[in-house]
Design a protein around this motif. Structure first.
Motif, PDB file in Angstrom:
ATOM      1  N   UNK A  56      53.608  75.701  -6.900  1.00 18.83           N
ATOM      2  CA  UNK A  56      54.263  77.292  -7.269  1.00 18.83           C
ATOM      3  C   UNK A  56      54.092  76.377  -9.144  1.00 18.83           C
ATOM      4  N   UNK A  57      54.784  78.135  -9.841  1.00 17.30           N
ATOM      5  CA  UNK A  57      54.846  78.077 -11.135  1.00 17.30           C
ATOM      6  C   UNK A  57      56.056  77.402 -11.677  1.00 17.30           C
ATOM      7  N   UNK A  58      56.473  76.789 -11.728  1.00 15.80           N
ATOM      8  CA  UNK A  58      57.303  75.751 -11.940  1.00 15.80           C
ATOM      9  C   UNK A  58      56.942  74.531 -12.613  1.00 15.80           C
ATOM     10  N   UNK A  59      56.122  73.732 -11.369  1.00 14.34           N
ATOM     11  CA  UNK A  59      55.213  72.371 -10.954  1.00 14.34           C
ATOM     12  C   UNK A  59      54.238  72.915 -11.875  1.00 14.34           C
ATOM     13  N   UNK A  95      54.163  74.396 -14.545  1.00  8.95           N
ATOM     14  CA  UNK A  95      54.568  74.688 -16.001  1.00  8.95           C
ATOM     15  C   UNK A  95      55.335  73.098 -16.631  1.00  8.95           C
ATOM     16  N   UNK A  96      55.934  72.526 -15.330  1.00 11.94           N
ATOM     17  CA  UNK A  96      56.256  71.047 -16.063  1.00 11.94           C
ATOM     18  C   UNK A  96      54.832  69.769 -15.618  1.00 11.94           C
ATOM     19  N   UNK A  97      53.987  70.722 -14.995  1.00 18.61           N
ATOM     20  CA  UNK A  97      52.413  69.541 -14.959  1.00 18.61           C
ATOM     21  C   UNK A  97      51.580  69.427 -16.610  1.00 18.61           C
ATOM     22  N   UNK A  98      51.676  70.890 -17.357  1.00 19.66           N
ATOM     23  CA  UNK A  98      51.663  71.662 -18.352  1.00 19.66           C
ATOM     24  C   UNK A  98      52.494  71.630 -19.563  1.00 19.66           C
ATOM     25  N   UNK A  99      53.267  71.077 -19.434  1.00 20.91           N
ATOM     26  CA  UNK A  99      54.979  70.389 -20.460  1.00 20.91           C
ATOM     27  C   UNK A  99      54.701  72.173 -20.865  1.00 20.91           C
TER      28      UNK A  99
END
Length: 205
Positions: free
Chosen positions: A171-174, A176-180
């Protein structure tokens, strides 16, 4: 690449796993093993698209899985996926940087050509698939090849956002976390990737 139960093995052999604490460690280790087995194939595809080399892709995935197991195994399982993809992307970038350095070095070395013809394809390998569904499979393979070529043409961040959202299903939040990066950046990169891919491939994709 099923060599990622090292952490689990070390936990198993540490002490007699009869206490509740040891049992919890074993359960956590097994959960990590299952996660790595589940993500491995798709991670290889992601690395192969970015690196265009089977061996480099295998090395990148193995390195990323080893780093996750050795550094972040104790993290909650919900954090593993975005962490893993951040590690994988950093590993891919490292490989690309090493390639750039290697190319600069090799520019000073005389060109070497192998004498053997091992790279020449055999006529039998080029024959059409005689099965009833051969044409359909060939079209499917060609379509996937076009998609991969188009993905490679994208800027790295756009490609990463598209692959994580579509291939990995983050999802978008995950993502964002993966891409920092921020969720807004994910949306921007993803939207640009989709528009660029549609421009190259048409509405079929």
């Amino acid at each position: 690449m099923a060599a990622f139960d090292t952490l689990a093995s070390s936990w198993r052999s540490a002490e007699d796993p009869t206490t509740n604490g040891e049992g919890a460690l074993l359960d956590h280790a097994r959960q990590l093993d299952r996660f790595l087995a589940d993500v491995e194939r798709r991670a290889f595809r992601i690395a192969q698209i970015a690196l265009r080399d089977v061996d480099d892709a295998l090395d990148a995935v193995q390195d990323a899985m080893t780093k996750l197991a050795s550094r972040y195994a104790a993290r909650p399982a919900a954090e593993w996926r975005p962490l893993f993809h951040r590690i994988l992307e950093n590993t891919i970038r490292d490989v690309q940087r090493r390639r750039t350095i290697r190319r600069r070095v090799m520019a000073w070395v005389p060109t070497w050509r192998p004498d053997d013809d091992s790279s020449v394809e055999e006529p039998a390998d080029l024959a059409a698939d005689p099965s009833p569904h051969g044409a359909e499979r060939a079209m499917h393979a060609q379509a996937l090849e076009r998609l991969e070529e188009s993905l490679r043409a994208l800027p790295a961040r756009q490609r990463q956002a598209f692959v994580l959202r579509n291939l990995e299903g983050l999802d978008i939040a995950e993502t964002a976390a993966a891409m920092a990066c921020s969720e807004g950046s994910v949306k921007t990169h993803y939207s640009r990737a989709v528009h660029a891919l549609r421009a190259r491939l048409g509405e079929v994709w």
